[in-house]
Design an enzyme around this catalytic site. Structure first.
Site, PDB file in Angstrom:
ATOM      1  N   CYS A 208       0.795  -1.231   0.000  1.00 18.81           N
ATOM      2  CA  CYS A 208       0.000   0.000   0.000  1.00 18.81           C
ATOM      3  C   CYS A 208       0.826   1.279   0.000  1.00 18.81           C
ATOM      4  CB  CYS A 208      -0.966  -0.016   1.182  1.00 18.81           C
ATOM      5  SG  CYS A 208      -1.987  -1.499   1.224  1.00 18.81           S
TER       6      CYS A 208
ATOM      7  N   HIS B 168      -3.581   7.675   6.310  1.00 23.05           N
ATOM      8  CA  HIS B 168      -3.709   6.356   5.680  1.00 23.05           C
ATOM      9  C   HIS B 168      -5.090   5.792   6.038  1.00 23.05           C
ATOM     10  CE1 HIS B 168      -2.377   2.822   3.648  1.00 23.05           C
ATOM     11  NE2 HIS B 168      -2.466   2.057   4.720  1.00 23.05           N
TER      12      HIS B 168
ATOM     13  N   HIS C  36      -9.918   1.567  -0.184  1.00 20.31           N
ATOM     14  CA  HIS C  36      -8.454   1.441  -0.088  1.00 20.31           C
ATOM     15  C   HIS C  36      -7.969   0.871  -1.404  1.00 20.31           C
ATOM     16  CE1 HIS C  36      -4.475   0.900   1.054  1.00 20.31           C
ATOM     17  NE2 HIS C  36      -4.583   0.155   2.139  1.00 20.31           N
TER      18      HIS C  36
END
Length: 393
Positions: free
Chosen positions: A158, A283, A317
């Site tokens: 990520c 995040h 995400h």
């Protein structure tokens, strides 16, 4: 002193829409949109950040490069193609680099091929196992544009495309390129959803970052591309920081030490102080451990007054594309000249009392003018951390 680098032009596609105008309207709008329920990616209905708009076709690509991932990429590229073509004319193809991030590449095509083989006994004619190679996105842009400069893909889960932007800046600062096409892409597929579900990390409902009721992520898909150069533009990549705490394969280091190193390095590289940061794009995955770690790290470095939000309840995400996508949302924030609107933090408002309190952005919040500096966090599996500090130029 190293020359400054600028994010001159932007193309993006995500669950909020296609292009800067459409995405900005949805991002700063008065209701949560983007992420929506879908029965297509699991054996139950889940909220996901699915791009439903038509994508640019990959028919012009060789079969090994045809994938939904590259279709997302080409859809973002189309929006800045004139500027990219101009850079190629002025600098020459050998001076234009490509640095991208991804984590899925064409794994969805392999998934579909396996399903077809189970049903028919044969792989589809249009399938090529090379479609899932991680280098595919860079090869696709090389093929379409004819670039001859450094070209590669970073895959660190990520943090992939955040690290791609940092790497692109280094290429420019060292003189290895005069322009870099940088960003990332990741496409939704059942394989990815199943993997995160096996970790009990997927929420059936819209994700709920920083809430006492948070239950996990919504997976999304996106592509965001920048044309980055040393030529002045509207937004500067003022700083970046990277760290690797290697605490655990999938769990973050609880105290946020690696996250703090990444954020502090980004701030220091920009030559500013923590008090100069006007907004943080978290995040903010809405998993119990990530939100706990990140809230501690942000509070320790920046205090509890800087406006913060997670945009993942809107986009999902987007894994390897998340760093570039959220940098793109920060780019839109820095260029919102009329009002200085901030991306809202959509959640149920019920804070987790065990976490440090952050100043989470309420819907409709506007500063009257854009912040001068914003920070975007990306924290990945394996303790791969990246933070980008963007400045209004």
């Amino acid at each position: 002193m190293s020359p400054p680098v600028f994010l001159n032009h932007l193309g993006l596609v995500c669950a909020l829409g296609v292009g800067r105008t459409e995405v900005a309207e949805a991002l700063f709008g008065g209701k949560p949109t983007g992420v929506a329920p879908s029965p297509d990616f699991a054996d139950r209905t889940l909220h996901v950040g699915h791009v439903t708009a038509p994508l640019v076709t990959t028919d012009a690509l060789p079969v090994p490069l045809r994938s939904r991932n590259n279709a997302l990429l080409l859809t973002a590229l189309e929006q800045l193609r004139p500027q990219v073509d101009d850079a190629l004319r002025r600098h020459g193809p050998e001076r234009v680099a490509v640095v991208l991030g991804t984590s899925t590449s064409g794994i969805g095509e392999s998934e579909a091929a396996i399903v077809a083989r189970a049903a028919t006994g044969q792989l589809p004619e249009h399938f090529d196992v090379r479609q899932q190679e991680l280098g595919s996105p860079a090869l696709a842009l090389n093929h379409v544009l004819g670039t001859l400069g450094p070209s590669f893909v970073i895959s660190t889960a990520c943090s992939s495309s955040a690290k791609a932007l940092a790497t692109a800046a280094r290429l420019l600062r060292t003189g290895m390129a005069d322009a870099v096409i940088t960003g990332g892409a990741d496409a939704l597929c059942r394989f990815t959803v199943a993997g995160f579900s096996s970790l009990d990390s997927v929420s059936d409902a819209r994700c709920n970052p920083m809430s006492v009721h948070r239950r996990g992520i919504n997976i999304g898909e996106a592509s965001a591309l920048f044309l980055m150069t040393r030529e002045p533009g509207p937004v500067r990549l003022a700083g970046w920081g990277e760290s690797s705490d290697a605490h655990h394969l999938s769990a973050p280091e609880p105290g946020g030490r690696g996250a703090i190193i990444a954020m502090r390095t980004a701030v220091e590289r920009a030559g500013i102080t923590a008090g100069d940061v006007g907004y943080v794009n978290l995040h903010g995955t809405a998993t119990p451990q990530n939100d706990a770690m990140e809230s501690r790290a942000v509070q320790a470095l920046l205090g509890d007054h800087v406006p913060c939000s997670s945009t993942k309840p809107l986009t999902g995400h987007t894994l390897g594309a998340a760093g570039a996508l959220e940098a793109a949302l920060c780019w839109l924030t820095l260029t919102d000249d009329a009002r200085g609107r901030l991306p809202p933090h959509w959640w149920d408002g019920e804070a987790d009392p065990s976490l440090p309190a952050l100043s989470l952005v309420k819907p409709g919040t506007a500063l009257g003018k854009p912040p001068r500096y914003v920070l975007s966090n990306s924290f990945a599996f394996g303790g791969s951390n990246a933070a980008l500090l963007l400045g209004r130029a």
